[in-house]
Design a protein around this motif. Structure first.
Motif, PDB file in Angstrom:
ATOM      1  N   VAL A 207     -97.069  21.627   8.819  1.00 10.44           N
ATOM      2  CA  VAL A 207     -97.451  22.472   7.688  1.00 10.44           C
ATOM      3  C   VAL A 207     -98.953  22.356   7.438  1.00 10.44           C
ATOM      4  O   VAL A 207     -99.605  23.333   7.050  1.00 10.44           O
ATOM      5  CB  VAL A 207     -96.648  22.071   6.430  1.00 10.44           C
ATOM      6  CG1 VAL A 207     -97.110  22.861   5.220  1.00 10.44           C
ATOM      7  CG2 VAL A 207     -95.158  22.289   6.662  1.00 10.44           C
ATOM      8  N   LYS A 208     -99.512  21.177   7.676  1.00  9.63           N
ATOM      9  CA  LYS A 208    -100.953  20.982   7.492  1.00  9.63           C
ATOM     10  C   LYS A 208    -101.745  21.917   8.404  1.00  9.63           C
ATOM     11  O   LYS A 208    -102.681  22.598   7.954  1.00  9.63           O
ATOM     12  CB  LYS A 208    -101.327  19.526   7.775  1.00  9.63           C
ATOM     13  CG  LYS A 208    -102.820  19.240   7.645  1.00  9.63           C
ATOM     14  CD  LYS A 208    -103.127  17.760   7.853  1.00  9.63           C
ATOM     15  CE  LYS A 208    -102.935  17.365   9.304  1.00  9.63           C
ATOM     16  NZ  LYS A 208    -103.349  15.955   9.538  1.00  9.63           N
ATOM     17  N   ASP A 209    -101.358  21.973   9.663  1.00 12.90           N
ATOM     18  CA  ASP A 209    -102.052  22.868  10.604  1.00 12.90           C
ATOM     19  C   ASP A 209    -101.895  24.325  10.186  1.00 12.90           C
ATOM     20  O   ASP A 209    -102.843  25.115  10.262  1.00 12.90           O
ATOM     21  CB  ASP A 209    -101.497  22.679  12.018  1.00 12.90           C
ATOM     22  CG  ASP A 209    -101.857  21.333  12.621  1.00 12.90           C
ATOM     23  OD1 ASP A 209    -102.767  20.670  12.091  1.00 12.90           O
ATOM     24  OD2 ASP A 209    -101.216  20.939  13.616  1.00 12.90           O
TER      25      ASP A 209
ATOM     26  N   THR B 129     -96.066  34.360  -4.988  1.00  9.55           N
ATOM     27  CA  THR B 129     -96.643  34.289  -3.649  1.00  9.55           C
ATOM     28  C   THR B 129     -97.250  32.931  -3.321  1.00  9.55           C
ATOM     29  O   THR B 129     -97.685  32.711  -2.207  1.00  9.55           O
ATOM     30  CB  THR B 129     -97.737  35.361  -3.482  1.00  9.55           C
ATOM     31  OG1 THR B 129     -98.774  35.129  -4.444  1.00  9.55           O
ATOM     32  CG2 THR B 129     -97.173  36.741  -3.691  1.00  9.55           C
ATOM     33  N   ARG B 130     -97.246  32.023  -4.277  1.00  9.66           N
ATOM     34  CA  ARG B 130     -97.889  30.732  -4.070  1.00  9.66           C
ATOM     35  C   ARG B 130     -97.227  29.977  -2.915  1.00  9.66           C
ATOM     36  O   ARG B 130     -96.018  29.894  -2.827  1.00  9.66           O
ATOM     37  CB  ARG B 130     -97.789  29.906  -5.354  1.00  9.66           C
ATOM     38  CG  ARG B 130     -98.494  28.547  -5.272  1.00  9.66           C
ATOM     39  CD  ARG B 130     -98.349  27.814  -6.596  1.00  9.66           C
ATOM     40  NE  ARG B 130     -99.026  26.534  -6.576  1.00  9.66           N
ATOM     41  CZ  ARG B 130     -99.027  25.696  -7.598  1.00  9.66           C
ATOM     42  NH1 ARG B 130     -98.390  26.012  -8.709  1.00  9.66           N
ATOM     43  NH2 ARG B 130     -99.659  24.543  -7.522  1.00  9.66           N
ATOM     44  N   ARG B 131     -98.054  29.374  -2.048  1.00  4.65           N
ATOM     45  CA  ARG B 131     -97.523  28.589  -0.939  1.00  4.65           C
ATOM     46  C   ARG B 131     -97.482  27.119  -1.325  1.00  4.65           C
ATOM     47  O   ARG B 131     -98.463  26.566  -1.805  1.00  4.65           O
ATOM     48  CB  ARG B 131     -98.397  28.743   0.302  1.00  4.65           C
ATOM     49  CG  ARG B 131     -98.180  30.047   0.997  1.00  4.65           C
ATOM     50  CD  ARG B 131     -98.696  29.939   2.434  1.00  4.65           C
ATOM     51  NE  ARG B 131     -98.476  31.190   3.097  1.00  4.65           N
ATOM     52  CZ  ARG B 131     -99.301  32.208   3.004  1.00  4.65           C
ATOM     53  NH1 ARG B 131    -100.372  32.120   2.288  1.00  4.65           N
ATOM     54  NH2 ARG B 131     -99.040  33.335   3.622  1.00  4.65           N
ATOM     55  N   TYR B 132     -96.368  26.499  -1.117  1.00  3.12           N
ATOM     56  CA  TYR B 132     -96.256  25.065  -1.316  1.00  3.12           C
ATOM     57  C   TYR B 132     -96.354  24.386   0.046  1.00  3.12           C
ATOM     58  O   TYR B 132     -96.143  24.999   1.089  1.00  3.12           O
ATOM     59  CB  TYR B 132     -94.927  24.729  -1.994  1.00  3.12           C
ATOM     60  CG  TYR B 132     -94.832  25.285  -3.380  1.00  3.12           C
ATOM     61  CD1 TYR B 132     -94.290  26.561  -3.601  1.00  3.12           C
ATOM     62  CD2 TYR B 132     -95.311  24.575  -4.463  1.00  3.12           C
ATOM     63  CE1 TYR B 132     -94.217  27.086  -4.874  1.00  3.12           C
ATOM     64  CE2 TYR B 132     -95.237  25.101  -5.742  1.00  3.12           C
ATOM     65  CZ  TYR B 132     -94.689  26.352  -5.944  1.00  3.12           C
ATOM     66  OH  TYR B 132     -94.628  26.885  -7.212  1.00  3.12           O
ATOM     67  N   ASP B 133     -96.683  23.111   0.043  1.00  7.74           N
ATOM     68  CA  ASP B 133     -96.852  22.401   1.307  1.00  7.74           C
ATOM     69  C   ASP B 133     -95.551  22.293   2.088  1.00  7.74           C
ATOM     70  O   ASP B 133     -95.555  22.247   3.305  1.00  7.74           O
ATOM     71  CB  ASP B 133     -97.423  21.004   1.046  1.00  7.74           C
ATOM     72  CG  ASP B 133     -98.875  21.073   0.590  1.00  7.74           C
ATOM     73  OD1 ASP B 133     -99.542  22.067   0.916  1.00  7.74           O
ATOM     74  OD2 ASP B 133     -99.325  20.149  -0.100  1.00  7.74           O
TER      75      ASP B 133
ATOM     76  N   THR C 267    -101.340  25.512   7.121  1.00  9.72           N
ATOM     77  CA  THR C 267    -102.093  25.764   5.890  1.00  9.72           C
ATOM     78  C   THR C 267    -103.569  25.977   6.180  1.00  9.72           C
ATOM     79  O   THR C 267    -104.209  26.878   5.620  1.00  9.72           O
ATOM     80  CB  THR C 267    -101.908  24.598   4.916  1.00  9.72           C
ATOM     81  OG1 THR C 267    -100.515  24.459   4.601  1.00  9.72           O
ATOM     82  CG2 THR C 267    -102.692  24.828   3.623  1.00  9.72           C
ATOM     83  N   ARG C 268    -104.116  25.159   7.064  1.00  9.80           N
ATOM     84  CA  ARG C 268    -105.535  25.308   7.407  1.00  9.80           C
ATOM     85  C   ARG C 268    -105.803  26.637   8.106  1.00  9.80           C
ATOM     86  O   ARG C 268    -106.800  27.306   7.837  1.00  9.80           O
ATOM     87  CB  ARG C 268    -105.960  24.147   8.299  1.00  9.80           C
ATOM     88  CG  ARG C 268    -106.078  22.827   7.544  1.00  9.80           C
ATOM     89  CD  ARG C 268    -106.348  21.661   8.483  1.00  9.80           C
ATOM     90  NE  ARG C 268    -106.589  20.422   7.741  1.00  9.80           N
ATOM     91  CZ  ARG C 268    -106.674  19.214   8.299  1.00  9.80           C
ATOM     92  NH1 ARG C 268    -106.526  19.090   9.619  1.00  9.80           N
ATOM     93  NH2 ARG C 268    -106.899  18.140   7.560  1.00  9.80           N
ATOM     94  N   ALA C 269    -104.906  27.023   8.995  1.00  7.66           N
ATOM     95  CA  ALA C 269    -105.097  28.290   9.720  1.00  7.66           C
ATOM     96  C   ALA C 269    -104.968  29.493   8.798  1.00  7.66           C
ATOM     97  O   ALA C 269    -105.660  30.499   8.968  1.00  7.66           O
ATOM     98  CB  ALA C 269    -104.093  28.387  10.865  1.00  7.66           C
ATOM     99  N   TYR C 270    -104.074  29.389   7.811  1.00  7.73           N
ATOM    100  CA  TYR C 270    -103.802  30.519   6.912  1.00  7.73           C
ATOM    101  C   TYR C 270    -104.866  30.707   5.832  1.00  7.73           C
ATOM    102  O   TYR C 270    -104.833  31.697   5.110  1.00  7.73           O
ATOM    103  CB  TYR C 270    -102.466  30.293   6.208  1.00  7.73           C
ATOM    104  CG  TYR C 270    -101.234  30.714   6.976  1.00  7.73           C
ATOM    105  CD1 TYR C 270    -101.182  30.644   8.358  1.00  7.73           C
ATOM    106  CD2 TYR C 270    -100.100  31.155   6.308  1.00  7.73           C
ATOM    107  CE1 TYR C 270    -100.051  31.012   9.051  1.00  7.73           C
ATOM    108  CE2 TYR C 270     -98.950  31.528   6.994  1.00  7.73           C
ATOM    109  CZ  TYR C 270     -98.933  31.451   8.363  1.00  7.73           C
ATOM    110  OH  TYR C 270     -97.806  31.810   9.047  1.00  7.73           O
ATOM    111  N   GLU C 271    -105.787  29.771   5.711  1.00  5.36           N
ATOM    112  CA  GLU C 271    -106.683  29.772   4.553  1.00  5.36           C
ATOM    113  C   GLU C 271    -107.381  31.113   4.337  1.00  5.36           C
ATOM    114  O   GLU C 271    -107.494  31.611   3.217  1.00  5.36           O
ATOM    115  CB  GLU C 271    -107.722  28.654   4.702  1.00  5.36           C
ATOM    116  CG  GLU C 271    -108.586  28.479   3.457  1.00  5.36           C
ATOM    117  CD  GLU C 271    -109.503  27.275   3.564  1.00  5.36           C
ATOM    118  OE1 GLU C 271    -110.325  27.088   2.652  1.00  5.36           O
ATOM    119  OE2 GLU C 271    -109.404  26.523   4.563  1.00  5.36           O
ATOM    120  N   GLY C 272    -107.843  31.724   5.385  1.00  8.07           N
ATOM    121  CA  GLY C 272    -108.559  32.991   5.243  1.00  8.07           C
ATOM    122  C   GLY C 272    -107.680  34.172   4.898  1.00  8.07           C
ATOM    123  O   GLY C 272    -108.175  35.257   4.564  1.00  8.07           O
TER     124      GLY C 272
END
Length: 597
Positions: free
Chosen positions: A157-159, A396-400, A161-166
């Motif tokens: 999920v960490k990877d 729409t909020r994403r949780y970890d 989340t980082r990819a989805y940031e934009g």
């Protein structure tokens, strides 16, 4: 009766005619024997792929109180029926009158990436009583989706989340946002093309159609009964053209033109939105709502005191220049931007009461952004807008945790199914052109497919279906098109009906995305066809039960009363969606940050 389906839930694609369209691949005309037209047959290639798979035994068990569930292992690649498999989840709600049962009715809610098991579970809330009496309702989570083996393009999920940031904007419209969105799109595409394999390369609509044909056999039906909404219309049309002699009753509602979806030849270098024109449908619906506002009067539409079109445009211009900034105890400081406003408007148009949401939020934003208004009036309006903004973020909020793959499943289908431009870096200019052509909404739909750029999304499905899309089916296909659909442009239904030689177009002057459940006329016609194979008359046009500003919804009247009693506490905040909605289990699907069908 509640309306069935999918939303943009922030996400997906829609379809229609427009721009350079792909040519229909040539196919042999159906033969004629004794003056009678003969149905096209399933090709030898597809028969070899599907028919050699042993009929699965579905080990049903009771689930969700009134349903039955099962899972089945199906070939990952139908060219290798004894090779790797993928697990597919199936749910059914059994016919209430088993003695008079016609067979099984397969449902698909759209997406791509929507859960078939969820919409089948919700069937008692929106399907007609006669249909529930006579059919086992079956839903399949397509491969990679929901309770089936899930597509995971990232190791953690960490990877992800980082990819989805934009991608964490409704859609990009500043230079910095566009740059970040392109970079994130490339990162997601490359992850799905590597870590996501092999499933990411085996999720095309053709593979799901093959799965459905095997499952048709597994439930004991000689021919398929199918009701598909939105993107589910693509699945229905693929099945109809791949297995034309295996159709009993096939209905598609909220229809995408498959040639525009796929993009053959030179049209494959265009954005899918340039071919399908979802933005055109949404713009048309918005303009018609604003047109009907003025004669309705200020009691029904608060924008009627001025020029509704100009007032909507004024709000958009103000928000482009100066987004509203809010402080919230849960979310901290956040902004309500132009993109949020347009995204909310598009989401509202998915429901038949969307006109109310659009008109009243626009009115509050006019006041909240008006420097000449009193401080108290601006504060009250800002409070109402803030409630909408917070509600949207909560949805729409994403949780970890856990791993959420909605965007990836959408892409796993669309990027392998269709042809797209090569360079993700070309999307900003292409999206700007789409927005100029179809104001407000062209940009939303254009950005939905940016991860599908061919240089970024490199995994392919060698067995995707590329046509022909004009096969004659054993029984007619009923094509339902809604004039004011904001996601699947009505032109898509017209084009699809012209392609299919054994089809009937049913048009509806309805509001929202898809028409079943929002028009007694449409619902009755669909049910009659499923039950008795009785088609509506040629040229039949239904009318939606809900028309803009003619009736105020009960919850809106209550909100108005609450507003009169209190200031900021008002419950009069416009609400997304309509009370005539499916339970949360099939609520609008939010696929990443793009729009969905």
């Amino acid at each position: 009766m509640p309306r069935p389906i999918r939303t943009l839930a922030a996400a997906g694609l829609a379809g229609v005619l427009l721009g350079p369209m792909a040519a229909v691949p040539a196919t042999a005309a159906p033969t004629t024997i004794g003056g009678a037209t003969v149905t096209h047959r399933t090709s030898l290639q597809e028969r070899l792929r599907v028919d050699r798979v042993p009929t699965p035994k579905l080990d049903w068990y009771k689930c969700y109180d009134y349903a039955e569930c099962a899972t089945v292992d199906l070939p990952l690649d139908y060219d290798k029926p004894k090779g790797a498999t993928t697990e597919v989840a199936v749910l059914r709600v059994k016919a209430r009158d088993q003695k008079r049962k016609i067979g099984s009715l397969f449902l698909n809610p759209g997406g791509p990436g929507g859960s078939g098991t969820s919409i089948a579970l919700a069937a008692p809330f929106f399907l007609g009583d006669d249909v529930l009496d006579r059919f086992d309702v079956v839903g399949v989570d397509p491969r990679g989706v929901g309770a089936s083996d899930q597509l995971r393009c990232f190791k953690s999920v960490k990877d992800q989340t980082r990819a989805y940031e934009g991608l964490n904007v409704a859609f990009p419209y500043t230079k910095d946002e566009e740059k970040a969105y392109v970079a994130a799109s490339v990162a997601v595409a490359k992850a799905c093309s590597t870590t996501g394999k092999p499933l990411s390369g085996a999720m095309s609509t053709a593979e799901v159609a093959r799965d459905m044909d095997v499952l048709r056999r597994a439930v004991g039906d000689k021919k398929l009964n199918y009701l598909g909404f939105s993107y589910g219309s693509i699945l229905g049309q693929y099945y109809a053209n791949m297995f034309p002699d295996r159709v009993r009753a096939l209905v598609i509602d909220g229809v995408l033109d498959p040639t525009a979806w796929f993009g053959a030849g030179k049209s494959g270098d265009l954005l899918q939105e340039d071919r399908m024109r979802s933005g055109q449908g949404a713009t048309k619906a918005l303009r018609e709502i604003l047109k009907r506002c003025k004669p309705a009067g200020v009691d029904a539409c608060p924008l009627a005191s001025g020029d509704p079109v100009a007032l909507f445009d004024l709000v958009a211009k103000r928000l482009r220049a100066n987004p509203l900034v809010f402080d919230d105890p849960d979310f901290g400081q956040f902004t309500f931007t132009y993109a949020d406003f347009i995204g909310f408007a598009l989401g509202s148009l998915y429901g038949p009461y969307g006109y109310y949401d659009v008109a009243f939020l626009t009115a509050e934003l006019l006041l909240a952004t008006d420097p000449s208004a009193t401080v108290k009036a601006r504060q009250q309006a800002r409070g109402k807008v803030a409630r909408v903004a917070v509600e949207t973020r909560q949805q729409t909020r994403r949780y970890d945790f856990p791993y959420e793959n909605g965007l990836e499943t959408f892409l796993g289908v669309d990027c392998t199914d269709a042809n797209h431009p090569k360079d993700a870096g070309s999307w900003p200019a292409r999206a700007a052109a789409a927005d100029k052509r179809d104001p407000y909404f062209g940009r939303v739909w254009a950005w939905a497919t940016s991860p599908c750029a061919r240089d970024s999304w490199t995994v392919r499905d060698e067995d995707r279906f590329t046509g022909p899309f004009n096969r004659r089916t054993a029984n007619p296909v009923l094509v339902v098109g809604n004039y004011w659909d904001p996601a699947t442009n009505y032109n898509g239904a017209v084009a699809s009906a012209k392609l299919l030689p054994n089809s009937r177009l049913l048009s509806s002057d309805s509001w929202g995305h898809t028409a079943y459940g929002t028009s007694d006329c449409v619902t009755g016609a669909v049910d009659a066809y499923l039950l008795r194979l009785t088609l509506p008359k040629k040229g039949k046009v239904c009318v939606g039960d809900i028309q803009p500003f003619e009736d105020e919804p009960d919850w809106a009247a209550a909100a108005r009363a609450d507003t009169a009693k209190s200031d900021l506490a008002a419950a009069g905040t416009p609400r997304r969606g309509a009370p005539k909605q499916l339970p949360p289990v099939v609520a609008p699907l939010h696929v990443g940050t793009s729009a969905g069908r």
